[in-house]
Design a protein around this motif. Structure first.
Motif, PDB file in Angstrom:
ATOM      1  N   SER A   1     -36.482  -2.252 -12.210  1.00 18.36           N
ATOM      2  CA  SER A   1     -36.346  -2.990 -10.956  1.00 18.36           C
ATOM      3  C   SER A   1     -35.032  -2.699 -10.249  1.00 18.36           C
ATOM      4  N   ASN A   2     -35.098  -2.644  -8.916  1.00 15.71           N
ATOM      5  CA  ASN A   2     -33.901  -2.544  -8.081  1.00 15.71           C
ATOM      6  C   ASN A   2     -33.654  -3.834  -7.312  1.00 15.71           C
ATOM      7  N   ARG A   3     -34.139  -4.946  -7.841  1.00 15.45           N
ATOM      8  CA  ARG A   3     -33.800  -6.252  -7.259  1.00 15.45           C
ATOM      9  C   ARG A   3     -32.451  -6.663  -7.833  1.00 15.45           C
ATOM     10  N   TRP A   4     -31.417  -6.304  -7.110  1.00 12.13           N
ATOM     11  CA  TRP A   4     -30.074  -6.444  -7.649  1.00 12.13           C
ATOM     12  C   TRP A   4     -29.593  -7.890  -7.659  1.00 12.13           C
ATOM     13  N   LEU A   5     -28.700  -8.160  -8.592  1.00 12.77           N
ATOM     14  CA  LEU A   5     -27.878  -9.358  -8.564  1.00 12.77           C
ATOM     15  C   LEU A   5     -26.511  -8.941  -8.034  1.00 12.77           C
ATOM     16  N   TYR A   6     -25.702  -9.925  -7.672  1.00 14.02           N
ATOM     17  CA  TYR A   6     -24.409  -9.614  -7.066  1.00 14.02           C
ATOM     18  C   TYR A   6     -23.307 -10.437  -7.735  1.00 14.02           C
ATOM     19  N   ALA A   7     -22.138  -9.799  -7.876  1.00 12.86           N
ATOM     20  CA  ALA A   7     -20.978 -10.468  -8.465  1.00 12.86           C
ATOM     21  C   ALA A   7     -19.747 -10.115  -7.650  1.00 12.86           C
ATOM     22  N   ALA A   8     -18.770 -11.015  -7.665  1.00 12.85           N
ATOM     23  CA  ALA A   8     -17.508 -10.723  -6.984  1.00 12.85           C
ATOM     24  C   ALA A   8     -16.856  -9.520  -7.641  1.00 12.85           C
ATOM     25  N   ALA A   9     -16.334  -8.610  -6.841  1.00 10.21           N
ATOM     26  CA  ALA A   9     -15.659  -7.430  -7.382  1.00 10.21           C
ATOM     27  C   ALA A   9     -14.423  -7.860  -8.161  1.00 10.21           C
ATOM     28  N   PRO A  10     -14.173  -7.257  -9.333  1.00  5.18           N
ATOM     29  CA  PRO A  10     -12.943  -7.566 -10.071  1.00  5.18           C
ATOM     30  C   PRO A  10     -11.720  -7.392  -9.174  1.00  5.18           C
ATOM     31  N   SER A  11     -10.744  -8.246  -9.359  1.00  8.10           N
ATOM     32  CA  SER A  11      -9.611  -8.296  -8.429  1.00  8.10           C
ATOM     33  C   SER A  11      -8.834  -6.988  -8.379  1.00  8.10           C
TER      34      SER A  11
END
Length: 386
Positions: free
Chosen positions: A194-204
């Motif tokens: 699957s390409n149904r992505w999740l998203y996370a804040a980029a590491p600082s």
């Protein structure tokens, strides 16, 4: 030995004495010798490599699934699907935008270089927001809340939509711009297809390359140096296409990197040139005729420009290995020759693998391909349908 790794007794691409003397005599390099070198640099050297090793060497592997893990299995025949998927979750790997606006799975240690060398100003993405009836001011107002919401575990697009009170198209536009803006990174879903992505804040510590103090051209040159050493020999057109820069700048980078022409129009980096000269002198006359299955957007398929010598000598153009938009399709290689394409389709929870076998493929080669397909299907969790 897996059937998919089984040598093909037919060796139509064995080297002749003339092929091996091409480099030393100063004559143009034969297509046979170039194709054999490509097999060495794109497959043989990765036989025991990890996901991180391969991602680092290629300056990123396309992060779209199943390309990301299938590209690794195509190179390391001792790694299985579950091991490759576990390795993709290494916290030292991230999925970021890179060359030609595509998304790549790449080591954190290279992320700033790749992002800084390829990112566009935020204004260049304003059209994505306008299509969703948002303004750049709307995005800048939403962005801090979006980052905070994605700072814990990765979140789904639907969750972002609900949290921010946006429509589906607006949530999609904001997350897309945020990834290009370097404040969000993609995370994979549990489904390896699957390409149904999740998203996370980029590491600082990542992707501060939009900072005005960053030397954009210096990062581009560093990226070019990595490309030249891994993908060489390359042409000015190859480097320009792969990086999305002008041919004038590509030539400047080749010269600045200390690359030299091994024949007119084909450049090797200084480290690789010594390796190539030694290898060309001692390369075996026999050829490795194993069957390999490359996924769509494989690094080899997307590493060289349309019309390149590499695509021609491997036979990629002859088998229709690219769609109308220029995307590499799944390809079957026998040794260093592209022979046909393959695909996987979904049927309920199953994945079915099929191969296009045109009449001009020899009967014995069809049998070899089909035997290898059974093993490849097993490795990727599919069923081969003859």
């Amino acid at each position: 030995m897996n059937t998919a790794d089984k040598p093909n007794p037919a060796q139509p691409h064995s080297l002749s004495a003339n092929d091996m003397n091409d480099k030393l005599s100063g004559d143009p390099i034969s297509n046979v010798l170039l194709a054999r070198w490509i097999m060495r640099t794109h497959f043989e050297q990765f036989a025991g490599s990890s996901v991180a090793d391969i991602a680092r060497a290629y300056i990123g592997v396309y992060s779209n699934r199943p390309t990301s893990w299938q590209a690794v299995l195509a190179r390391n025949h001792n790694m299985d699907k579950s091991e490759a998927l576990r390795a993709e979750d290494d916290p030292e790997l991230v999925r970021i935008p890179g060359m030609r606006r595509s998304k790549f799975l790449i080591p954190k240690s290279m992320a700033n270089m790749v992002f800084g060398a390829t990112c566009l100003p935020l204004l260049d993405h304003e059209w994505r927001l306008r299509e969703a009836e948002l303004t750049l001011e709307d995005y800048l107002r939403i962005r801090p809340e979006l980052i905070r919401f994605a700072s814990g575990s990765p979140v789904r697009l639907e969750e972002i939509k609900s949290f921010l009170g946006l429509s589906g198209s607006q949530a999609r536009a904001c997350t897309t711009v945020a990834t290009y803006n370097g404040v969000l990174v993609r995370a994979p879903s549990p489904n390896p297809w699957s390409n149904r992505w999740l998203y996370a804040a980029a590491p600082s510590e990542l992707m501060h390359s939009h900072d005005a103090l960053v030397d954009h051209e210096q990062l581009q040159w560093e990226l070019a140096c990595h490309y030249i050493e891994q993908y060489g020999p390359v042409s000015v057109e190859d480097l320009a296409w792969w990086m999305g820069i002008s041919k004038k700048l590509a030539r400047l980078f080749l010269e600045k990197a200390g690359a030299g022409e091994i024949e007119s129009g084909l450049w090797l980096g200084p480290l690789q040139k010594k390796t190539f000269e030694s290898w060309a002198t001692n390369v075996s006359e026999s050829s490795d005729e194993r069957v390999r299955f490359l996924p769509n957007w494989d690094p080899l398929l997307m590493g060289y420009s349309p019309g390149s010598r590499h695509r021609s000598c491997l036979g990629l153009d002859q088998i229709g290995a690219y769609d109308h938009a220029g995307n590499g399709l799944p390809v079957v290689l026998i040794g260093s020759k592209a022979v046909t394409t393959w695909r996987v389709t979904a049927k309920g929870s199953q994945r079915l693998l099929s191969i296009h076998l045109p009449d001009d493929i020899l009967q014995k080669d069809q049998q070899i391909i089909q035997e290898a397909a059974v093993m490849w299907a097993e490795r990727i969790g599919a069923i081969y349908i003859p």
